[in-house]
Design a protein around this motif. Structure first.
Motif, mmCIF file in Angstrom:
data_model
loop_
_atom_site.group_PDB
_atom_site.id
_atom_site.type_symbol
_atom_site.label_atom_id
_atom_site.label_comp_id
_atom_site.label_asym_id
_atom_site.label_seq_id
_atom_site.Cartn_x
_atom_site.Cartn_y
_atom_site.Cartn_z
ATOM 1 N N GLU A 243 -3.487 -0.511 -4.297
ATOM 2 C CA GLU A 243 -4.777 -0.620 -3.598
ATOM 3 C C GLU A 243 -5.054 -2.086 -3.338
ATOM 4 O OE1 GLU A 243 -8.115 1.463 -5.049
ATOM 5 O OE2 GLU A 243 -7.027 3.360 -4.993
ATOM 6 N N GLU B 194 -10.984 -10.404 -0.813
ATOM 7 C CA GLU B 194 -12.282 -10.913 -1.268
ATOM 8 C C GLU B 194 -12.270 -12.426 -1.291
ATOM 9 O OE1 GLU B 194 -13.356 -9.093 -5.041
ATOM 10 O OE2 GLU B 194 -12.699 -7.152 -4.292
ATOM 11 N N SER C 46 -7.569 -5.144 -1.625
ATOM 12 C CA SER C 46 -8.813 -5.565 -0.975
ATOM 13 C C SER C 46 -8.740 -7.066 -0.734
ATOM 14 C CB SER C 46 -10.019 -5.211 -1.851
ATOM 15 O OG SER C 46 -9.863 -5.809 -3.117
ATOM 16 N N GLU D 230 0.852 -1.206 0.000
ATOM 17 C CA GLU D 230 0.000 0.000 0.000
ATOM 18 C C GLU D 230 0.880 1.245 0.000
ATOM 19 O OE1 GLU D 230 -4.272 -1.348 1.888
ATOM 20 O OE2 GLU D 230 -2.701 -0.778 3.279
#
Ligand code: EPZ
Length: 421
Positions: free
Chosen positions: A138, A142, A140, A133
């Motif tokens: 970016e 999931e 995430s 980061e």
């Protein structure tokens, strides 16, 4: 499933040729993805984790040829794509997270299943992710996958909240092709990190401070594929010296870098073994006066956590009280219950294990719970009178090349038998 049958109580004596380092080879194989060309790696150990990593990079588009007889791996990484790295491929091997660095550098995206690995604690990857980061990614999470996207990695300062071998390695691999300068602080100083760094420097990367707490990397536009020889495996070397010590034999490990195992050699001397080293070897011999000691695992150059379990097997054979404090992983005493079955007297309180050594170890059916716990059981079985059967030996296939052959070569009575539970 295969099992080991070990008839213990025989002093090991002789020389063992040490293989290439698993934990250096893993990131170097993945690091070859950074160059569009053919990389040739020498001294690559033929281990399950290496084969899994080879499958992993093939999944991303690399073409490979592993000459296991000569330990030479060639990798053609001309076309690499972010082919979502599936859980089935990575569940046994935490090092799969290493593909993040090269994938982000070359494809600007990486989808990697959160890794599994040895059952030695929670082992999060938060530091890897925080670092990426910081370099302009970016991230995430999931459905068990890390999804990372960047418009191009950019150099920055990142201070690691905790010393992590894996995060240091991953971030170096991301930073070598990033724009500008990256400074990593509180880095791991393990030889495996230095070996990866030397490989990248040979490819054309600009890196300084390897082997120190502060590593500076200036990004370059491209890296070239090279030929490189993987450094020797210090944990394999240490494990065999400990096996020699536990059987009160005399073992010499060759093709090593003795400085890499200094902390272990100091501990062996403190117990009372006579230790000698040469340019690329180390040996131990038994003396009459052995006594217990205190060992604490810490990041390199301290005593390595990967030799904690094997050292505890030796402690169980040494008269008097020994203490082992495990600072790196919170759940790395799974070998203790099995060592109890072999007659070892060990009590655990938190991160501290107290070993009351000296009573003879007895053979017993036992089971490996992870790679180094497995090495501890083998060492205990070699020292114990009678025949010990060890199950779940696939754990040791991850990290010890030609184990039966090498131990038989120094006088061990060890057989791999197919068909156990
Ligand atoms: C590497 O694991 C080795 N694995 C391990 O080898 C070794 O035990 C370990 O370093 C320590 O030396 C490989 O090189 C493939 P870490 P790694 O990141 O990189 C915490 C073996 O038997 N941490 O240095 O996964 C972590 O939980 C093995 O060959 C975070 O909290 O270890 C641990 O407490 C197994 N967040 C400590 O840091 C993170 O993001 C050190 O772990 C990363 C780590």
């Amino acid at each position: 499933m295969d099992i080991y049958k070990i008839n213990g109580g025989k002093k090991l004596s002789g020389e063992i040729h040490i293989s290439g380092a698993k934990n250096a080879a893993l990131p170097i194989i993945v690091g070859s993805l950074l160059a569009d060309g053919i990389t040739t790696l020498q001294n690559v150990p033929d281990l399950m984790d290496i084969r899994t990593t080879v499958k992993l990079i093939e999944h991303l588009g690399a073409e490979t040829n592993f000459d296991t007889e000569n330990n030479v791996l060639t990798i053609n990484a001309k076309t690499i794509t972010n082919g979502e790295v599936p859980y089935d491929l990575v569940k046994t091997m935490r090092a799969s997270i290493y593909v993040m660095g090269p994938l982000l550098a070359r494809c600007q995206e990486a989808d990697v299943s959160l890794p599994g690995g040895c059952a030695i604690g929670a082992r999060p990857v938060d530091i890897h992710l925080q670092g990426f980061e910081k370099l302009g990614t970016e991230i995430s999470l999931e459905h068990g996958y890390v999804k990372a996207r960047t418009k191009g990695l950019k150099g920055d300062l990142f201070v690691m909240p905790k010393v992590s071998v894996g995060a240091t390695i991953n971030l170096i691999m991301g930073a070598v092709l990033a724009e500008g300068e990256t400074i990593l602080e509180n880095c791991a100083m393990e030889p495996d990190v230095v070996d990866l760094g030397n490989f990248l420097i040979k490819m054309g990367a600009t890196i300084s401070g390897l082997g120190t707490e502060r590593i500076a990397i200036t990004g370059v536009k491209a890296l070239k594929a090279v030929e490189y020889t993987i450094m020797p495996d210090r944990i394999e070397a240490g494990s065999y010296l400990l096996a020699g010590a536990a059987t009160r034999g005399s073992v010499k490990v060759t093709h090593i870098v003795p400085e890499h195992i200094e902390a272990l050699l100091d501990s062996l001397e403190e117990i009372g073994f006579s230790v000698e080293t040469g340019k690329d070897w180390a040996s131990i011999q038994t003396t009459d006066t052995l006594k217990g000691l205190l060992v604490e695992t810490t990041p390199h150059p301290g005593f390595p956590t990967d030799l904690q379990a094997p050292m505890m097997a030796l402690m169980a054979t040494v008269p008097g009280i020994s203490v082992m404090i495990e600072h790196i992983f919170e759940n790395r005493f799974t070998h203790v219950a099995e060592l109890h079955r072999m007659g070892a007297e060990i009590t655990i309180e938190g991160k501290c294990a107290v070993v009351k050594g000296g009573a003879p170890l007895m053979s017993a059916p036992v089971m490996m719970s992870d790679l180094r716990a497995g090495a501890a059981l083998i060492i205990a079985a070699l020292a114990a009178e009678g025949e010990t059967e060890i199950r779940r030996i696939y754990h040791c296939d991850r990290g010890y090349e030609k184990l039966c052959h090498k131990l038989s070569g120094v006088g061990a009575d060890i057989r791999r038998v197919t068909g156990g539970m």
